[in-house]
Design an enzyme around this catalytic site. Structure first.
Site, PDB file in Angstrom:
ATOM      1  N   ASP A  74      -6.916  -8.908   0.136  1.00 21.45           N
ATOM      2  CA  ASP A  74      -8.162  -8.138   0.229  1.00 21.45           C
ATOM      3  C   ASP A  74      -9.158  -8.802   1.186  1.00 21.45           C
ATOM      4  O   ASP A  74      -8.982  -9.958   1.572  1.00 21.45           O
ATOM      5  CB  ASP A  74      -8.776  -8.039  -1.182  1.00 21.45           C
ATOM      6  CG  ASP A  74      -9.934  -7.050  -1.261  1.00 21.45           C
ATOM      7  OD1 ASP A  74     -10.039  -6.174  -0.390  1.00 21.45           O
ATOM      8  OD2 ASP A  74     -10.732  -7.156  -2.216  1.00 21.45           O
ATOM      9  N   GLU A 102     -10.690  -7.680   6.669  1.00 17.66           N
ATOM     10  CA  GLU A 102     -11.080  -6.969   7.914  1.00 17.66           C
ATOM     11  C   GLU A 102     -11.564  -7.937   8.989  1.00 17.66           C
ATOM     12  O   GLU A 102     -11.410  -7.590  10.169  1.00 17.66           O
ATOM     13  CB  GLU A 102     -12.168  -5.939   7.598  1.00 17.66           C
ATOM     14  CG  GLU A 102     -11.679  -4.798   6.721  1.00 17.66           C
ATOM     15  CD  GLU A 102     -11.362  -5.221   5.272  1.00 17.66           C
ATOM     16  OE1 GLU A 102     -12.004  -6.169   4.800  1.00 17.66           O
ATOM     17  OE2 GLU A 102     -10.473  -4.618   4.672  1.00 17.66           O
ATOM     18  N   ASP A 146     -11.332   1.350  -1.050  1.00 19.69           N
ATOM     19  CA  ASP A 146     -12.316   1.690  -2.085  1.00 19.69           C
ATOM     20  C   ASP A 146     -12.744   3.151  -2.051  1.00 19.69           C
ATOM     21  O   ASP A 146     -13.852   3.486  -1.626  1.00 19.69           O
ATOM     22  CB  ASP A 146     -13.547   0.786  -1.951  1.00 19.69           C
ATOM     23  CG  ASP A 146     -13.198  -0.675  -2.194  1.00 19.69           C
ATOM     24  OD1 ASP A 146     -12.081  -0.942  -2.684  1.00 19.69           O
ATOM     25  OD2 ASP A 146     -14.048  -1.535  -1.887  1.00 19.69           O
TER      26      ASP A 146
END
Ligand code: MIG
Length: 663
Positions: free
Chosen positions: A305, A308, A418
């Site tokens: 996670d 990015e 999300d």
């Protein structure tokens, strides 16, 4: 036919596995403009692709950006989510071609946004590789493209079971309760996910021994119950004296640097962090081997996670913002200054300037992050998967990532990030699947029931009825939202039945997935791929083909008693009430309104095809692949190639693993 063009001096992303010769010709179809390319769209042209993005399967009518972003707002006007997937297909009456732009920097795809009939691709960097693929059909283009980028990641068979997640199950006790909630109520389950709170102060590769004192025993106890624990790993490493990962990273220069050459400080979950330099081969190897900490505790799967990479704040930005805030103290915040003030505070997270202010050591060269931004998640995940080859040789490890770039599909799956407990996001889940499949990402799915916002029983049931067809089937929700585990709803029986049907479908889903992966084919296909001449089918985006035998048409509106389904040809409808077949009926070509109850799943078997179903089970290991029931719509008889293997060996091939089923 594949044509490759190299412009300038592009960085090697390693998206492409099988490079072809450079073309001497002029770039076909696209007009070269100052910042990129343009193409005149005919009214009937459809533009497929772009992987993880909002809006339709046909991407026309919006502008998309490849700029990996931690963006929890998956709205109609969102331009960029977590992945950068620069592959699209233009499919028209006269021509059909694919385009892949291999560049790790920001790219914009204006698909009929500025001008309704023009596609404009804008590059922020003058160096890139361009691939143009020419074939008769979009499906062939996908095949060609996938042969270029190499084979898709194969998860273990158990990863096709149902998984339950929550941010977070805070203690071992809570994990046991979730296991019990499923097992005691006979709701099948194979995975329970651990979110950030299993770690000690959000430090990667640590365990909070206060809340998980017997982690190793817990892993084993769950295994006894047929459940795997799947922990999360984050992109940032906590700055903390004495924390081995931090110390090793500092000593070896494995972290990204700021302009002055100091380890770049960002704020993420644990507060101050450094980013491991995932683009530096040595750092990558080092970070990947850290997964051993969990592998040796019996863990067999992970999710990556915040890669990015997400930035809550940088130290410098915080300082600047605090200073500027001072100046607002004495002002009367009016319409102008109030919004400036608000924007100032909001600009703290994921600020573009921060992405321009740190550096990588990429193949021995110092490179500013913004030049390679879209590769971070890919290379983080690759670091783990490459390490698995050494740490768990010959074994498939479950891995999926939030951020991605094409190329990462060889190493892992992705989840869709999300989303929210919104009906529109159920439909978006459906539409995103084929677009991701085109880009090589086969193992994927969205958070069932929605991550953000509060779910309702009907939403979860309808979403499960779609989720049983996603390769990655996981119910997940955010901290602070309403709990949405299957066993908590009044109509638990309906949830049990629908999840149970997934386990009956397992041999089919696994076969279709593995054949798609091993033959570079699609798992979830738009109707337009199968019926390109049918003008209604090509514009139908709320239905989809799953594998070779079936079409699905989920209900995605609240309080709807059912929905209209379009059949491009005669098909056989199978209606399941929970795990059991309740109705079987041949329906003619055309539109039909079907009532579909909250406990039901309706699917459509194509003519000449078989749908094999197992008896089911409460975990993947229990499913009996030998005694299958063959539902079919085959008045003239039909064959089905069932794929099966041990589900864990890494080297999967078709030969020797296909069993022919006949009716
Ligand atoms: O900013 O780890 O997408 O699945 O539960 C939130 C907490 C950080 C984002 C992930 C989500 C996960 C959450 N994470």
């Amino acid at each position: 036919m594949i044509k490759r063009f190299v412009v300038g001096n592009p960085l090697e992303t390693e998206a492409i596995l099988n490079k072809v010769q450079m073309s001497e010709e002029k770039i076909p179809y696209l007009s070269v403009t100052q910042q990129g390319f343009s193409y005149k769209l005919e009214p009937e042209d459809i533009v497929y692709g772009l992987g993880e993005n909002v809006r339709g399967i046909n991407k026309r009518g919006w502008i998309y950006e490849s700029n990996c972003t931690d963006n929890p707002f998956h709205q109609e006007d969102t331009r960029s989510l977590y992945g950068a997937h620069n592959f699209l297909i233009v499919c028209g009456k006269e021509r059909c071609f694919g385009v892949f732009l291999d560049t790790p920097a920001n790219v914009t795809f204006d698909i009929g946004y500025t001008h309704f009939d023009e596609m404009k691709i804008t590059l922020t960097q003058p160096d890139y590789e361009l691939y143009v693929l020419e074939c008769e059909t979009p499906e062939e283009i996908v095949g060609e493209f996938r042969s270029l980028i190499g084979p898709s990641y194969l998860p273990p068979k158990w990863a096709f079971g149902f998984g339950q997640c929550r941010w977070s199950y805070f203690t071992a006790q809570e994990v046991r309760e979730v296991a019990r909630g499923h097992r005691e109520n006979h709701i099948p389950i194979d995975m329970i996910y651990l979110d950030i709170d299993y770690m000690e102060r959000y430090k990667d590769f640590t365990i909070d021994r206060e809340t998980f004192p017997d982690f190793e025993e817990l892993v084993e106890e769950m295994r006894q119950q047929g459940i795997r624990l799947v922990p999360i790993i984050d992109g940032g490493v906590k700055v903390e004296k004495g924390y081995d990962i931090y110390e090793e990273g500092v000593v070896n220069n494995y972290f990204c640097k700021d302009a002055e050459g100091n380890d770049f400080v960002v704020g993420v979950w644990p507060g101050k962090c450094h980013f491991p330099d995932m683009l530096n081969e040595k750092a990558r190897r080092w970070f990947g081997r850290k997964y051993q900490f969990l592998l040796e505790k019996g863990i067999e799967g992970f999710w990556n996670d915040m890669n990015e990479p997400a930035i809550f704040y940088s130290e410098n930005r915080l300082k600047k913002i605090f200073e500027q805030l001072e100046t607002y103290k004495s002002t009367n915040l009016d319409v102008n200054t109030f919004f400036q003030f608000q924007d100032l505070v909001r600009s703290v997270a994921n600020n573009p300037e921060d992405y321009r202010s740190f550096y990588h050591n990429f193949r021995g060269k110092k490179i500013c992050h913004d030049k390679v931004h879209n590769l971070f998640g890919y290379y983080m995940t690759r670091s783990a998967s490459e390490a698995f080859e050494e740490l768990a040789p010959g074994k498939r490890i479950l891995m999926f990532s939030r951020s991605s770039y094409i190329g990462m599909h060889r190493y892992s799956g992705v989840w869709m990030g999300d989303n929210r407990s919104w009906w529109s996001h159920l439909l978006m889940n459906l539409k995103m699947l084929p677009s991701l499949n085109m880009c090589g990402f086969l193992y994927t799915g969205a958070d069932i029931g929605g991550f953000g916002s509060d779910a309702t029983e009907d939403l979860v049931l309808r979403w499960l009825a779609l989720g049983i067809f996603m390769p990655l089937m996981r119910n997940h929700s955010a901290n602070g939202t309403r709990r949405q585990e299957a066993y908590l709803w009044d109509n638990m029986a309906a949830a049990r039945g629908i999840i149970g049907l997934r386990y009956r479908l397992l041999p089919y889903i696994y076969s279709e997935f593995m054949k798609a992966a091993l033959k570079n084919e699609m798992y979830g296909r738009p109707l337009g791929f199968e019926w390109p001449e049918d003008t209604i089918a090509v514009r139908t985006e709320d239905q989809m083909l799953i594998g070779e035998s079936i079409m699905i048409a989920p209900v995605y509106e609240q309080n709807a008693a059912g929905r209209v389904v379009y059949l491009p040809e005669e098909m056989k409808m199978l209606r399941f009430s929970g795990t059991e077949l309740a109705e079987e009926k041949v329906l003619e070509k055309g539109h039909h309104y079907l009532e579909i109850g909250l406990n039901e799943v309706v699917l459509f078997v194509k003519k000449g095809h078989i749908l094999p179903l197992a008896d089911g089970g409460e975990c993947v290991d229990q499913v009996d692949w030998e005694n299958l029931k063959l539902y079919h719509f085959a008045p003239q008889g039909a064959d089905y190639e069932l794929y099966d293997d041990d589900g864990v060996s890494a080297a999967a091939v078709l030969e020797g693993h296909i069993r022919l089923l006949k009716v």
